[in-house]
Design an enzyme around this catalytic site. Structure first.
Site, short mmCIF file in Angstrom:
data_model
loop_
_atom_site.label_atom_id
_atom_site.label_comp_id
_atom_site.label_asym_id
_atom_site.label_seq_id
_atom_site.Cartn_x
_atom_site.Cartn_y
_atom_site.Cartn_z
N GLU A 220 0.63 -1.34 0.33
CA GLU A 220 -0.20 0.11 0.31
C GLU A 220 1.21 1.39 -0.11
O GLU A 220 1.67 1.41 1.13
CB GLU A 220 -0.65 0.03 1.30
N CYS B 59 -1.70 9.48 1.98
CA CYS B 59 -1.34 8.40 1.53
C CYS B 59 -2.88 8.51 -0.13
O CYS B 59 -2.62 9.16 -1.25
CB CYS B 59 -1.23 6.79 0.34
#
Length: 486
Positions: free
Chosen positions: A254, A288
């Site tokens: 991720e 993110c």
């Protein structure tokens, strides 16, 4: 609070709390006032080996444990997080400079993921598949991979450690967790303590606080773990993937993003402003999924820009322990310097600062920039801090092209008065996740989470946890007699 950190400033290996034996200490600082919270003597490669071997030994019995019994551990862990919410909140504020709003957001999601782990313990199901061979029965079992290595980041360390640790354990695996050096307690040993107190058998979860300067690639290359779950930058993720591939391990990655929030000409401008400001500035932009770029149709750009700038100017920056603070410090001086340099580079390239925040220590105030040249590399990269780039566009076709013009593909959002127009727009964007009439920052326990392009490999959450942390085993039974050609 200092005694709280000192108590957890150790390694947690094979069910024991012990000091590391490395030659130096990781110093855990409060990023707002630079107060020393704790020091942790780092783990050596030998201790990483001990942690993996402990997980390997403990995992066999754990995998054979009735999943209803395994489930009880996660029910207890959830209750402990609820009971200790106040002290965990203070730890998030102190160790990572999270505001109280951010801490509440992180804890809410962490509890939701623990609830899902309770159900996940019972999720693996076998299948019986037809065979073209008479008398043959094909059984396919879902089995744990064995041991999972988890490397977590500094921005949402409690949530993002739990997000891999809890499902991996629930599905019958052992785990070794390596938290980020800036958040060794909230992202690491605090989680070890919660599961210890919840009754998880010793050795199943191990926490090693260390640094690649000490252990190199030992955490990745070790023969025991079959899966490495990594959350962090795409540069490090590329290395993790390369090492894992060379050692025949599965990598679940991720990684970073360069998400865009798009405001079409028929959007509710006030609502879009609220969504855009949250999506860019939540946790100082250290997310993110944060909206690095805010793309606005030129027909409404003036109105949007005026309202966006006014809202950003109203955000209070300062001490994260103050409930009124919206913008706390970034995690360390390197991040603060990098963000400041990004703003200066943008201005040197011809951008205009509609809001120019100052940097004091690790406290970086919000900036809003516009007029960045279309070819600027800054529009294609991830900016992990409170800096927004406003980009006008003419019509949907240009918007789609601009959104996709980045090596990343994690999240994004579009605002429009026509929901189906938004869905059609979303379908044209190369991302793993995209949201219509909402922000860019979302995570839910049973919806596949992950990115395309440089934003990662694989998915987490819900059913995808089975793909991440279990494997399939075919066992056939011949009830008659096979006929062999010789």
């Amino acid at each position: 609070m200092s005694s709280y950190f000192t108590d957890l400033a150790r390694q947690y290996i094979d069910g024991e709390w012990r000091p590391g034996t490395g030659s130096w200490d990781i110093i855990d600082f409060n990023p707002y006032d630079n107060e020393k919270l704790a020091s942790v003597t780092i783990a050596t490669a030998g201790e990483v080996d001990a942690a993996y071997r402990a997980a390997e030994r403990a995992q066999k019995e754990w995998a054979a444990t009735n999943p209803y019994a395994r489930r009880a551990v996660f029910e207890k862990a959830l209750r402990l997080v609820e009971e200790r919410e106040a002290e965990i909140t203070e730890a998030i504020v102190a160790e990572l400079g999270g505001t109280r709003l951010k801490a509440a957001f992180e804890l809410h999601l962490a509890k939701e993921f623990l609830r899902e782990a309770v159900h996940l313990a019972l999720a693996p199901e076998g299948r019986i598949i037809p065979s073209p061979v008479d008398g043959k029965e094909n059984r396919v079992y879902r089995v744990p991979v064995g041991v999972v290595g988890v490397i977590s980041p500094f921005n949402f360390p409690f949530l993002l450690s739990l997000k891999s640790v809890a499902p991996a354990l629930a599905l019958g695996n052992g785990v070794v967790l390596k938290p980020h050096q800036n958040t060794p307690i909230v992202g690491g040993t605090l989680i070890g303590r919660i599961f210890e107190d919840a009754g998880l058998p010793g050795g199943l979860l191990n926490v090693v606080v260390t640094d690649i300067a000490e252990i190199g690639d030992a955490f990745l290359e070790h023969p025991v773990p079959k899966v490495i779950s990594f959350t962090g930058s795409d540069a490090v993720g590329r290395h993790v993937a390369t090492v894992c591939a060379a050692h025949f391990k599965r990598a679940v990655l991720e990684l970073g993003g360069n998400s865009a929030l798009v405001v079409l000409d028929d959007a509710d401008v006030d609502y879009a402003v609220d969504a855009a400001v949250f999506s860019r500035y939540v946790h100082q932009g250290q997310v993110c999924m944060a909206a690095n770029r805010v793309l606005v149709d030129r027909a409404i750009a003036d109105e949007f820009t005026e309202k966006f700038v006014a809202k950003v100017r109203s955000l209070k920056a300062g001490d994260p322990s103050d409930p009124e603070t919206v913008i706390g410090p970034v995690i360390n001086s390197q991040q603060a310097d990098a963000i400041t340099a990004t703003v200066e580079q943008a201005l040197a390239e011809g951008a205009t600062a509609l809001v120019r925040g100052t940097t004091t220590g690790n406290l970086v105030e919000p900036s809003v920039l516009t007029g960045l040249p279309a070819g600027s590399a800054l529009l294609k990269q991830e900016v992990f801090g409170p800096v927004a780039f406003l980009v006008p566009f003419d019509g949907e076709e240009e918007a789609v092209r601009l959104v996709n013009d980045t090596p990343y593909g994690l999240s994004g959002a579009v605002h429009t008065g026509n929901v189906e127009r938004g869905v059609r727009f979303a379908q044209r964007i190369d991302t793993g996740m995209f949201h219509v009439n909402d922000g860019t920052v979302h995570d839910e326990p049973i919806v596949p989470f992950g990115g395309e392009k440089h934003s990662g490999l694989g998915r987490l959450n819900g059913e995808t946890m089975l793909d991440a942390f279990t494997t399939q085993k075919w066992i056939s039974v011949q009830h008659g007699r096979s006929r062999f050609p010789f």
